[in-house]
Design an enzyme around this catalytic site. Sequence first.
Site, short mmCIF file in Angstrom:
data_model
loop_
_atom_site.label_atom_id
_atom_site.label_comp_id
_atom_site.label_asym_id
_atom_site.label_seq_id
_atom_site.Cartn_x
_atom_site.Cartn_y
_atom_site.Cartn_z
CG ASP A 83 49.63 46.34 47.35
OD1 ASP A 83 50.71 45.78 47.06
OD2 ASP A 83 48.55 46.07 46.79
CB SER A 99 44.06 40.52 44.52
OG SER A 99 45.32 39.92 44.46
CG HIS A 117 47.49 42.79 47.94
ND1 HIS A 117 47.51 43.58 46.81
CD2 HIS A 117 46.91 41.61 47.57
CE1 HIS A 117 46.96 42.91 45.80
NE2 HIS A 117 46.59 41.73 46.24
#
Length: 262
Positions: A213, A162, A240
């Site tokens: 995601d 991320s 995610h």
Amino acid sequence: MNFLRNRLVVLGLVLLATLLLYLLLPAIRQGSMEPFLNVQRFGLAGVSPATLTTNITVRTGQLPGDPPLFFREALPNDGAGKPPRLQVVLLHGQSFSSKNWEDLGTLSLLASNGYQAVALDLPGFGNSPDSEALKTDQNRVDLLQRFLDSLVLKAPVVVSPSMSGRYSLPHLMQHSTQIKGFVPIAPVGTRSFSAEQYQSVQTPTLIVFGEQDTNLGAQSLKNLSQLPRHSVVKMAGARHACYLDRPREFHRALLDFLSKLE
């Protein structure tokens, strides 16, 4: 007389039942508790008993500089003094820190399998203070390179979920020959680079994302697939932060990828 005899028989049966219960109670208690004890003994999420070494120590340290950088490290417990199989650097997402990799069991798992594992608190997260000196991609590239140089991480595998893509992707574009392997987990910033830039990177890459995601996961998969030496792992039913939803599958995929880099 018969009444007295009957009472004695009943009393004898009661005493016999009490004795049997006393003798059997420890075994009953042990049998009912064993599953609970097994869960507690192997309580690190995502780590199977066969791959976890319990005497791995996770140490902490802090590198001086602007900003100071806090990290956690786990080393293989090898009495022979052999070097680690590979060095693995674990970055983290927006809501996390290096502590998550310790809590998930990733640091201990990697060390127990012969790898040196180092998890960094990025500036402004965990125990690393924020800094005004990180406004550009080049600032972030320099910071990550300073961290690698300071800990003599010469050819590491970088795991980057991320938000940490703001550090790892610009660094990969500039220093791909110094990176043994790259494991992006739905990182941000993948749209910032051209197809030509991606295709110039020869670093083996394991693209990881969660099936659910549909934002960063899908976007990063599309862009990162331009890397010529990539493979893909899609975590079924995961969101995610797929490594938290499916830690066993993530650890298995990571260890398999690392074994192919040696």
